[in-house]
Write a protein that holds these residues in place. Structure first.
Motif, PDB file in Angstrom:
ATOM      1  N   LYS A  44     -11.490   2.473 -48.840  1.00  0.00           N
ATOM      2  CA  LYS A  44     -10.955   3.352 -47.803  1.00  0.00           C
ATOM      3  C   LYS A  44     -10.875   2.667 -46.449  1.00  0.00           C
ATOM      4  N   LEU A  45     -11.622   1.591 -46.274  1.00  0.00           N
ATOM      5  CA  LEU A  45     -11.672   0.928 -44.975  1.00  0.00           C
ATOM      6  C   LEU A  45     -10.577  -0.132 -44.871  1.00  0.00           C
ATOM      7  N   SER A  46     -10.241  -0.444 -43.630  1.00  0.00           N
ATOM      8  CA  SER A  46      -9.210  -1.449 -43.362  1.00  0.00           C
ATOM      9  C   SER A  46      -9.838  -2.638 -42.645  1.00  0.00           C
ATOM     10  N   HIS A  47      -9.642  -3.805 -43.215  1.00  0.00           N
ATOM     11  CA  HIS A  47     -10.228  -5.020 -42.646  1.00  0.00           C
ATOM     12  C   HIS A  47      -9.093  -5.937 -42.191  1.00  0.00           C
ATOM     13  N   THR A  48      -9.067  -6.263 -40.918  1.00  0.00           N
ATOM     14  CA  THR A  48      -7.991  -7.082 -40.358  1.00  0.00           C
ATOM     15  C   THR A  48      -8.584  -8.231 -39.535  1.00  0.00           C
ATOM     16  N   PRO A  49      -7.798  -9.337 -39.421  1.00  0.00           N
ATOM     17  CA  PRO A  49      -6.523  -9.621 -40.082  1.00  0.00           C
ATOM     18  C   PRO A  49      -6.728  -9.992 -41.549  1.00  0.00           C
ATOM     19  N   VAL A  50      -5.643  -9.899 -42.314  1.00  0.00           N
ATOM     20  CA  VAL A  50      -5.743 -10.226 -43.741  1.00  0.00           C
ATOM     21  C   VAL A  50      -6.004 -11.706 -43.928  1.00  0.00           C
ATOM     22  N   GLN A  51      -5.419 -12.527 -43.079  1.00  0.00           N
ATOM     23  CA  GLN A  51      -5.669 -13.981 -43.124  1.00  0.00           C
ATOM     24  C   GLN A  51      -5.880 -14.484 -41.707  1.00  0.00           C
ATOM     25  N   LEU A  52      -6.951 -15.211 -41.534  1.00  0.00           N
ATOM     26  CA  LEU A  52      -7.292 -15.746 -40.213  1.00  0.00           C
ATOM     27  C   LEU A  52      -7.501 -17.244 -40.337  1.00  0.00           C
ATOM     28  N   ARG A  53      -6.778 -17.976 -39.489  1.00  0.00           N
ATOM     29  CA  ARG A  53      -6.847 -19.446 -39.504  1.00  0.00           C
ATOM     30  C   ARG A  53      -7.327 -19.915 -38.129  1.00  0.00           C
ATOM     31  N   VAL A  54      -8.474 -20.542 -38.093  1.00  0.00           N
ATOM     32  CA  VAL A  54      -9.058 -21.017 -36.825  1.00  0.00           C
ATOM     33  C   VAL A  54      -9.452 -22.478 -36.978  1.00  0.00           C
ATOM     34  N   ARG A  55      -9.595 -23.135 -35.845  1.00  0.00           N
ATOM     35  CA  ARG A  55      -9.996 -24.532 -35.846  1.00  0.00           C
ATOM     36  C   ARG A  55     -11.514 -24.658 -35.833  1.00  0.00           C
ATOM     37  N   LEU A  56     -11.949 -25.802 -36.259  1.00  0.00           N
ATOM     38  CA  LEU A  56     -13.388 -26.064 -36.319  1.00  0.00           C
ATOM     39  C   LEU A  56     -14.008 -25.934 -34.924  1.00  0.00           C
ATOM     40  N   GLY A  57     -15.098 -25.110 -34.829  1.00  0.00           N
ATOM     41  CA  GLY A  57     -15.779 -24.910 -33.555  1.00  0.00           C
ATOM     42  C   GLY A  57     -15.300 -23.718 -32.768  1.00  0.00           C
ATOM     43  N   GLU A  58     -14.199 -23.076 -33.167  1.00  0.00           N
ATOM     44  CA  GLU A  58     -13.708 -21.900 -32.451  1.00  0.00           C
ATOM     45  C   GLU A  58     -14.405 -20.628 -32.955  1.00  0.00           C
ATOM     46  N   MET A  59     -13.922 -19.466 -32.491  1.00  0.00           N
ATOM     47  CA  MET A  59     -14.521 -18.184 -32.871  1.00  0.00           C
ATOM     48  C   MET A  59     -13.571 -17.421 -33.787  1.00  0.00           C
ATOM     49  N   ALA A  60     -14.130 -16.834 -34.850  1.00  0.00           N
ATOM     50  CA  ALA A  60     -13.368 -15.977 -35.749  1.00  0.00           C
ATOM     51  C   ALA A  60     -13.754 -14.529 -35.488  1.00  0.00           C
ATOM     52  N   VAL A  61     -12.759 -13.625 -35.466  1.00  0.00           N
ATOM     53  CA  VAL A  61     -12.994 -12.206 -35.160  1.00  0.00           C
ATOM     54  C   VAL A  61     -12.337 -11.364 -36.244  1.00  0.00           C
ATOM     55  N   PHE A  62     -13.117 -10.492 -36.887  1.00  0.00           N
ATOM     56  CA  PHE A  62     -12.615  -9.543 -37.881  1.00  0.00           C
ATOM     57  C   PHE A  62     -12.929  -8.127 -37.407  1.00  0.00           C
ATOM     58  N   THR A  63     -11.990  -7.202 -37.672  1.00  0.00           N
ATOM     59  CA  THR A  63     -12.157  -5.805 -37.272  1.00  0.00           C
ATOM     60  C   THR A  63     -12.175  -4.917 -38.515  1.00  0.00           C
ATOM     61  N   CYS A  64     -13.170  -4.038 -38.578  1.00  0.00           N
ATOM     62  CA  CYS A  64     -13.286  -3.081 -39.674  1.00  0.00           C
ATOM     63  C   CYS A  64     -12.952  -1.694 -39.142  1.00  0.00           C
ATOM     64  N   ASN A  65     -11.902  -1.079 -39.674  1.00  0.00           N
ATOM     65  CA  ASN A  65     -11.449   0.237 -39.217  1.00  0.00           C
ATOM     66  C   ASN A  65     -11.953   1.301 -40.203  1.00  0.00           C
ATOM     67  N   LEU A  66     -12.696   2.280 -39.688  1.00  0.00           N
ATOM     68  CA  LEU A  66     -13.303   3.320 -40.527  1.00  0.00           C
ATOM     69  C   LEU A  66     -12.667   4.686 -40.302  1.00  0.00           C
ATOM     70  N   THR A  67     -11.481   4.746 -39.765  1.00  0.00           N
ATOM     71  CA  THR A  67     -10.840   6.030 -39.442  1.00  0.00           C
ATOM     72  C   THR A  67     -10.509   6.833 -40.693  1.00  0.00           C
ATOM     73  N   ALA A  68     -10.482   6.206 -41.852  1.00  0.00           N
ATOM     74  CA  ALA A  68     -10.184   6.959 -43.075  1.00  0.00           C
ATOM     75  C   ALA A  68     -11.347   7.850 -43.496  1.00  0.00           C
ATOM     76  N   LEU A  69     -12.518   7.619 -42.944  1.00  0.00           N
ATOM     77  CA  LEU A  69     -13.684   8.437 -43.289  1.00  0.00           C
ATOM     78  C   LEU A  69     -13.623   9.767 -42.547  1.00  0.00           C
ATOM     79  N   ASN A  70     -13.997  10.838 -43.253  1.00  0.00           N
ATOM     80  CA  ASN A  70     -13.979  12.171 -42.644  1.00  0.00           C
ATOM     81  C   ASN A  70     -15.310  12.512 -41.995  1.00  0.00           C
TER      82      ASN A  70
END
Length: 245
Positions: free
Chosen positions: A26-52
């Motif tokens: 039910k949850l949405s995890h974005t981005p589907v593909q993330l490409r970063v360089r060595l030493g940088e920061m990776a950011v993922f977002t989890c959307n829970l709006t589908a939960l009642n």
């Protein structure tokens, strides 16, 4: 292996099977593909709006080629200082930050929420792929590929130059051969035949030969008087030497 350890492994498998069976996407995890360089920061977002309902916790899992999905962080905190989660429960959103990524951080990520009030129902998200690029490796690879392409182009140009030069030399040799052949043929064609000199040759002439002839010249007498025949003969006879060639 002891019986206690066997029992523990069996129980873990059973619990995992139950959890998987209760998992709901039910949850949405974005981005589907993330490409970063060595030493940088990776950011993922989890959307829970589908939960009642309003969740109070969130967990993140990672899967690699060598390991299945394992828990790496949750909203309550983590021992890994490079991982950090910020959650906005009112907006039903949570964000995972991975600082100073390494090549080992590459893999698949997803977020989950365990709803304890509903018999341990698990709400899971889709999976996202994190690709960590080694800039030095990529630069070296691109440089090597560029060098190979340039080398291949130079080899191709050299081959073409050799072929063109060979063709030009062959054509030049053929042209010179044709010119020499034409000149020889033209010279033989316009050559004047030598006449038969055998019958035109003049007889050889020897050196001048002089002959001597003796003769008697008769000169008339213009004297009015007449002399005797003996005197007249003696006066009228003279000798001369004439040389004829």
């Amino acid at each position: 292996m002891s019986m206690e350890r066997l029992c523990l492994i069996f129980c873990s498998i059973c619990v995992s099977a139950v959890l998987v069976s209760n998992e709901v996407i039910k949850l949405s995890h974005t981005p589907v593909q993330l490409r970063v360089r060595l030493g940088e920061m990776a950011v993922f977002t989890c959307n829970l709006t589908a939960l009642n309902f309003t969740p109070k916790d969130i967990n993140w899992y990672r899967e690699t080629n060598s390991t299945p999905f394992i828990k790496i962080a949750d909203s309550k905190g983590t021992e890994n200082k490079r991982l950090n989660i910020t959650a906005d429960w009112g907006q039903k959103k949570a964000v995972l930050y991975i600082k100073n990524v390494t090549l080992n951080d590459s893999g698949q990520y997803k977020c989950q929420h365990l709803y304890v009030d509903q018999n341990g129902e698990i709400f899971s998200s889709n999976t996202s792929v994190l690709i960590v690029e080694n800039l030095h490796y990529l630069t070296t690879t691109v440089t090597d590929q560029t060098k190979q392409q340039v080398s291949a182009q130079h080899q191709l140009i050299n081959k073409k130059a050799v072929i063109v030069t060979s063709v030009l030399l062959v054509l030049l040799l053929l042209l010179l051969s044709g010119i020499v052949t034409f000149l020889v043929w033209y010279k033989q064609r316009n050559k004047t035949p030598q006449p038969q000199l055998r019958h035109l040759e003049k007889p050889s002439q020897n050196s001048d030969v002089y002959t001597v002839d003796y003769g008697v010249l008769d000169f008339g007498n213009n004297q009015p008087y007449r002399k005797s025949a003996e005197i007249s003969i003696q006066e009228q006879v003279e000798y001369a030497t004439i040389m004829f060639p």
